[in-house]
Design a protein around this motif. Structure first.
Motif, short mmCIF file in Angstrom:
data_model
loop_
_atom_site.label_atom_id
_atom_site.label_comp_id
_atom_site.label_asym_id
_atom_site.label_seq_id
_atom_site.Cartn_x
_atom_site.Cartn_y
_atom_site.Cartn_z
N GLU A 6 0.84 -1.20 0.00
CA GLU A 6 0.00 0.00 0.00
C GLU A 6 0.87 1.25 0.00
O GLU A 6 2.01 1.23 0.48
CB GLU A 6 -0.89 0.06 1.25
N LEU A 20 -5.44 6.26 -1.62
CA LEU A 20 -4.51 5.16 -1.35
C LEU A 20 -4.38 4.31 -2.59
O LEU A 20 -5.33 4.13 -3.35
CB LEU A 20 -5.01 4.30 -0.19
N SER A 21 -3.18 3.78 -2.78
CA SER A 21 -2.91 2.86 -3.87
C SER A 21 -2.42 1.54 -3.30
O SER A 21 -1.81 1.50 -2.22
CB SER A 21 -1.85 3.42 -4.81
N CYS A 22 -2.65 0.49 -4.05
CA CYS A 22 -2.21 -0.84 -3.61
C CYS A 22 -1.83 -1.64 -4.85
O CYS A 22 -2.64 -1.79 -5.76
CB CYS A 22 -3.33 -1.54 -2.85
N TRP A 36 -10.07 -3.56 1.14
CA TRP A 36 -9.47 -2.56 2.02
C TRP A 36 -10.05 -2.74 3.42
O TRP A 36 -11.26 -2.90 3.60
CB TRP A 36 -9.77 -1.14 1.53
N THR A 77 -3.08 -2.68 -9.89
CA THR A 77 -3.26 -1.69 -8.83
C THR A 77 -4.74 -1.48 -8.52
O THR A 77 -5.57 -1.47 -9.43
CB THR A 77 -2.62 -0.35 -9.24
N TYR A 79 -7.23 1.19 -6.03
CA TYR A 79 -7.20 2.49 -5.39
C TYR A 79 -8.35 2.62 -4.39
O TYR A 79 -9.38 1.99 -4.55
CB TYR A 79 -7.35 3.60 -6.43
N TYR A 93 -4.55 1.65 7.31
CA TYR A 93 -5.34 1.05 6.24
C TYR A 93 -4.55 -0.07 5.58
O TYR A 93 -3.37 0.12 5.21
CB TYR A 93 -5.72 2.11 5.21
N TYR A 94 -5.20 -1.20 5.42
CA TYR A 94 -4.59 -2.38 4.84
C TYR A 94 -5.28 -2.75 3.53
O TYR A 94 -6.50 -2.66 3.42
CB TYR A 94 -4.70 -3.56 5.80
N CYS A 95 -4.48 -3.21 2.60
CA CYS A 95 -4.98 -3.77 1.36
C CYS A 95 -4.76 -5.28 1.41
O CYS A 95 -3.76 -5.74 1.98
CB CYS A 95 -4.22 -3.15 0.19
N THR A 117 -0.82 1.31 5.72
CA THR A 117 -0.37 2.69 5.58
C THR A 117 -1.22 3.55 6.51
O THR A 117 -2.45 3.37 6.59
CB THR A 117 -0.46 3.17 4.12
#
Length: 123
Positions: A6, A20-22, A36, A77, A79, A93-95, A117
């Motif tokens: 993330e 946020l990106s993952c 998420w 990816t 988002y 925050y977790y992906c 993150t």
């Protein structure tokens, strides 16, 4: 092994926005369901949003209308666009990636997790 990473967390004022990106490794990314989750201080980790391989989404009631998740399979990816942020959105925050192709809400159904993150919303 799928690696999930993330990025995009930070400090924002109430009412602000963050994205946020993952990214997730693996050629089968386009088939993964991605989710998420977040863990606020002193609380259990909770579901935030999920997106299926075909773009179908589901959200926790607490974020509906404010958060949007999307994916770019060509970039491996996903988002999480977070608008109208509130202090209670402060959390790590977790992906996560699930090998299941349906919409996945239960944490136990996710196979791979990122490190998280931090998102902090100041009042």
């Amino acid at each position: 092994q799928v690696q999930v990473v993330e990025s995009g967390g930070g400090l924002v004022q109430t009412g602000g926005s963050l994205r946020l990106s993952c990214t997730a490794s693996g050629r089968a990314f386009s088939f993964y369901s991605m989710g998420w989750f977040r863990r606020a201080p002193g609380k259990e980790r909770e579901f935030v949003a999920t997106i299926r391989w075909n773009g179908n989404t589901d959200y926790a009631d607490s974020v509906k209308g404010r958060f949007t998740t999307s994916r770019d399979n060509a970039r491996n990816t996903v988002y999480l666009q977070m608008n109208s942020l509130k202090p209670e959105d402060t959390a790590v925050y977790y992906c996560a990636a699930s090998l299941q192709t349906r919409l996945v809400i239960a944490q136990s159904d996710y196979n791979y997790w990122g490190q998280g993150t931090q998102v902090t919303v100041s009042s």
